[in-house]
Design an enzyme around this catalytic site. Structure first.
Site, PDB file in Angstrom:
ATOM      1  N   LYS A   9      98.738  40.349 -23.991  1.00 10.66           N
ATOM      2  CA  LYS A   9      98.045  40.113 -22.719  1.00 10.66           C
ATOM      3  C   LYS A   9      96.914  39.124 -22.969  1.00 10.66           C
ATOM      4  CE  LYS A   9      98.225  42.097 -18.519  1.00 10.66           C
ATOM      5  NZ  LYS A   9      99.514  42.146 -17.771  1.00 10.66           N
ATOM      6  N   THR A  69     102.402  45.170 -21.301  1.00  8.64           N
ATOM      7  CA  THR A  69     101.126  44.438 -21.415  1.00  8.64           C
ATOM      8  C   THR A  69     100.119  44.972 -20.392  1.00  8.64           C
ATOM      9  OG1 THR A  69     101.744  42.635 -19.931  1.00  8.64           O
ATOM     10  CG2 THR A  69     102.326  42.387 -22.265  1.00  8.64           C
ATOM     11  N   ASP A  70     100.608  45.545 -19.312  1.00  2.00           N
ATOM     12  CA  ASP A  70      99.690  46.162 -18.346  1.00  2.00           C
ATOM     13  C   ASP A  70      98.989  47.369 -18.970  1.00  2.00           C
ATOM     14  OD1 ASP A  70      98.703  46.159 -15.545  1.00  2.00           O
ATOM     15  OD2 ASP A  70      99.557  48.179 -15.581  1.00  2.00           O
ATOM     16  N   PHE A 180      75.757   4.164 -35.118  1.00  2.00           N
ATOM     17  CA  PHE A 180      77.130   3.988 -35.612  1.00  2.00           C
ATOM     18  C   PHE A 180      77.285   2.497 -35.914  1.00  2.00           C
ATOM     19  CE2 PHE A 180      81.820   3.538 -35.108  1.00  2.00           C
ATOM     20  CZ  PHE A 180      82.167   4.329 -36.194  1.00  2.00           C
ATOM     21  N   ARG A 197      72.097   4.975 -30.252  1.00  2.00           N
ATOM     22  CA  ARG A 197      73.049   5.269 -29.168  1.00  2.00           C
ATOM     23  C   ARG A 197      72.753   6.640 -28.580  1.00  2.00           C
ATOM     24  NH1 ARG A 197      78.900   6.639 -32.084  1.00  2.00           N
ATOM     25  NH2 ARG A 197      78.132   8.218 -33.511  1.00  2.00           N
ATOM     26  N   ILE A 245      79.281  10.781 -36.130  1.00  2.00           N
ATOM     27  CA  ILE A 245      79.485  12.216 -35.880  1.00  2.00           C
ATOM     28  C   ILE A 245      79.976  12.887 -37.160  1.00  2.00           C
ATOM     29  CG2 ILE A 245      80.780  13.888 -34.504  1.00  2.00           C
ATOM     30  CD1 ILE A 245      80.821  11.730 -32.256  1.00  2.00           C
ATOM     31  N   GLN A 246      80.767  12.150 -37.958  1.00  2.00           N
ATOM     32  CA  GLN A 246      81.224  12.678 -39.253  1.00  2.00           C
ATOM     33  C   GLN A 246      80.012  13.079 -40.104  1.00  2.00           C
ATOM     34  OE1 GLN A 246      82.406   9.989 -37.607  1.00  2.00           O
ATOM     35  NE2 GLN A 246      84.485   9.440 -38.232  1.00  2.00           N
ATOM     36  N   ASN A 272      83.798  12.944 -29.333  1.00  2.00           N
ATOM     37  CA  ASN A 272      82.828  11.887 -29.047  1.00  2.00           C
ATOM     38  C   ASN A 272      82.898  11.550 -27.562  1.00  2.00           C
ATOM     39  OD1 ASN A 272      81.257   9.640 -28.892  1.00  2.00           O
ATOM     40  ND2 ASN A 272      82.345   8.455 -30.449  1.00  2.00           N
TER      41      ASN A 272
END
Ligand code: URC
Length: 308
Positions: A9, A69-70, A180, A197, A245-246, A272
């Site tokens: 579920k 699943t109920d 960058f 930036r 970002i790396q 990004n």
């Protein structure tokens, strides 16, 4: 022919009131977070059952080994009353153990929990300042905690065989102080060098414990609260002048492993979402208007493990 099967579920949302307060954490200098009252403990749960014993449900429509699943949904909601812990990991562990203890038809299980964050309304305090409401909460669309625990049987006991904890859904913008530049250039490159930036990222952070017991123990002195991780990654983003970002996620990862000795692995999935510059003020070049970039977006991933 061979088959791989699972069923369960998804999206069992629940709102439990007056769970046990989260107390006894180890505080860290990067975060004010020292606990949570848990007046509202709201979670979105997925349950996935594995095993080949219910293959007949697929091949012949025989449902004798199928827990509806109920029923799983009702089980989760009822067990949320019985839960006497204070953390998301503790709750997901409790559900996994209870499922395997109750249903011999279930061979192994994956239970996922996503926090549904709600923030207490802020009220003026009669003696000045502000205080948290103890009755009114506002649903937050912000980042939230997640946990995935995999359970298997081991004799009569149950065991966690895999785990992942995290804080996901960050959308963070640092308006200045990110670079960058000096990236590889060729005839396909149009991107200019960026000495500064506005770095807008989507970010998910996940971690694993060296000893999963620390994720689920009632003693929270070695527990890693997702709120502290949230504050910690924000502190790093705030103060670190990243070259990409790396570079940023690596710095976050190295520092997280230093801060939390009980953390064995940390991973990041970043996107990004750097804003485009629409206009710059003639009067002051610091004043700009940005707009959202066109798709596609950059994807940056990192998993860091300790060497020892
Ligand atoms: O931080 C970044 N890393 C990249 O690899 C990349 N590539 C790109 O076009 N912009 C960026 N930004």
């Amino acid at each position: 022919m061979s088959a791989e099967i699972s069923y369960g579920k998804g999206n069992i949302t629940l709102y439990r009131t007056y769970a046990k307060p989260m107390l006894g954490l180890t505080e860290i200098p990067e975060s004010e977070f020292s606990g949570r009252e848990n007046i509202l403990f709201a979670v979105d749960v997925d349950v996935e059952v594995f095993g080949n014993n219910f293959i007949a449900a697929y091949t012949e429509g025989i449902n004798t080994d199928v827990v509806a699943t109920d029923t799983m949904k009702n089980f989760v909601l009822k067990k949320a009353i019985a839960f006497d812990g204070s953390t998301l990991e503790g709750f997901i562990n409790f559900l996994g153990q209870e499922f395997l203890n109750t249903y011999p038809q279930m061979r192994s299980l994956r239970v996922t929990g996503r926090e549904q964050p709600f923030a207490a309304a802020r009220l003026p305090h009669p003696n000045g300042g502000n205080t948290n409401s103890e009755v009114l909460f506002s649903r937050s669309r912000n980042d939230y905690a997640v946990t995935v625990l995999d359970f298997e049987r081991e004799g009569n006991a149950t065991k966690i065989v895999a785990h992942s904890c995290g804080r996901v859904g960050f959308q963070l913008i640092k308006v200045t102080g990110s670079l960058f530049a000096n990236f590889a250039r060729d005839e396909y490159t149009t991107l200019p060098e960026m000495s500064d930036r506005p770095l807008f990222i989507y970010l998910d952070v996940y971690w694993k414990y060296a000893d999963v017991e620390n994720a689920i123990a009632s003693d929270l002195s070695h527990y890693i609260p997702a709120e502290q991780v949230r504050d910690f990654v924000q502190v790093v983003f705030h103060e670190f002048v990243s070259k990409s970002i790396q570079h940023l996620v690596y710095e976050m990862g190295v520092r997280l492993l230093q801060r939390f000795p009980q953390m064995a692995e940390v991973s990041f999935a970043a996107e990004n979402r750097l804003w485009d510059t629409a206009f710059v003020s003639d009067a002051d070049s610091k004043i700009k208007v940005y707009c959202d970039p066109r798709p596609p977006y950059g994807m940056i991933k990192l998993t860091l493990n300790r060497d020892d």
